[in-house]
Design a protein around this motif. Sequence first.
Motif, mmCIF file in Angstrom:
data_model
loop_
_atom_site.group_PDB
_atom_site.id
_atom_site.type_symbol
_atom_site.label_atom_id
_atom_site.label_comp_id
_atom_site.label_asym_id
_atom_site.label_seq_id
_atom_site.Cartn_x
_atom_site.Cartn_y
_atom_site.Cartn_z
ATOM 1 N N ALA A 66 32.549 31.415 32.892
ATOM 2 C CA ALA A 66 33.620 32.345 32.523
ATOM 3 C C ALA A 66 34.410 31.766 31.508
ATOM 4 N N PRO A 67 34.556 32.876 30.064
ATOM 5 C CA PRO A 67 35.605 32.356 29.236
ATOM 6 C C PRO A 67 36.853 32.168 29.614
ATOM 7 N N VAL A 68 37.638 31.160 29.177
ATOM 8 C CA VAL A 68 39.131 30.919 29.542
ATOM 9 C C VAL A 68 39.971 31.522 28.373
ATOM 10 N N LYS A 69 40.887 32.141 29.038
ATOM 11 C CA LYS A 69 41.634 33.117 28.137
ATOM 12 C C LYS A 69 42.986 32.297 27.918
ATOM 13 N N ASP A 70 43.792 32.795 26.917
ATOM 14 C CA ASP A 70 45.135 32.103 26.563
ATOM 15 C C ASP A 70 46.233 33.228 27.361
ATOM 16 N N ALA A 93 32.998 30.042 22.962
ATOM 17 C CA ALA A 93 34.238 30.342 23.596
ATOM 18 C C ALA A 93 34.476 29.100 24.703
ATOM 19 N N LYS A 94 35.566 28.541 25.085
ATOM 20 C CA LYS A 94 35.706 27.727 26.075
ATOM 21 C C LYS A 94 35.561 28.517 27.306
ATOM 22 N N VAL A 95 34.795 27.500 28.454
ATOM 23 C CA VAL A 95 34.312 28.256 29.688
ATOM 24 C C VAL A 95 34.951 27.492 30.568
#
Length: 260
Positions: free
Chosen positions: A86-90, A79-81
């Motif tokens: 912390a994971p970046v959310k769309d 997951a992109k962090v």
Amino acid sequence: MKRIGLTAALALAAAAAQAGGDKVAFPVNYDKGVLYATVDRHDIKQYRELWSTPAAVEAAKAGKPAPSGTVLTLVQYKAKVDDKGAPVKDAKGRFQKGDLVAYTVMEKRAGWGAEYPSDLRNGEWEYQVFGATRAVNDKANLKTCFQCHKPHAGQDYVISLASLGGKAAGGAVAAQAGPDRVAIASFLFGPEKLSVRNNQYVTWTNTDDSPHQVTIAGEAGTRTAVMLKGQSQTLKFTAPGTYDYICGLHPGMKGKVEVQ
Ligand code: HEC
Ligand SMILES: [Cu+2]
């Protein structure tokens, strides 16, 4: 004539020498199939895509087992962090695809699996792991695939069967709060530690899209059925003590029940 006979015999010998996961070739056309689910693995910060051959989707919708030739491909991405890890959310609150980690594949063919002992065999399924370069990861312990998917024999060993058949629950699920209740959300048990009196029941409710389960450490055989989104399971605690537990599907998920 003779030459053809010889070629056929050699091909047979080569096929017989293939064992277990070697039978599973890299599914080069996996992304021409059906992307039937994505999973945000909060516990290990991965974004996962679950791909199927179209016939298996039809079978699951019809409530039938996956046909011979089915290939399920689970593609794991980091997951992109953000800079805090912390994971970046769309915009929809979902994880975003980062670096490719691996492909885990299960493939089913008529006649496969006969060589396994019954306590390990997963019907006619074989498992294999491929790295980001699409080469076999020969360090993977394929036995663990069989072990973790084995309890799902009742759904043809496919853990994400509800999603495959388009039967996964939509909408958000609100877990009821209470002194004897644990909510499962974003791959966490909440509260992580619950204190109850002896002979009390504890109820877990899954609010995630992913299935979860409760396995009590050390208490041989004490584990709940798998909970799909919105489902609950209850256990009764009849002796004081501290009970550590995990989710058998995602062993990184940990919780504790303290019985007084
Ligand atoms: C700790 C338990 C566990 C182990 C070990 C495990 N799996 Fe799974 N597998 C899961 C869960 C849970 C899912 C559902 C998707 C998710 O939550 O990521 C899944 C899903 C899959 C899927 C998608 C189809 C399905 O059944 O839902 C494939 C393919 C798969 N696993 C392959 C493998 C392979 C190959 C291995 C061995 C290298 C393996 N798995 C080992 C728990 C496990
Ligand atoms: Cu879980």
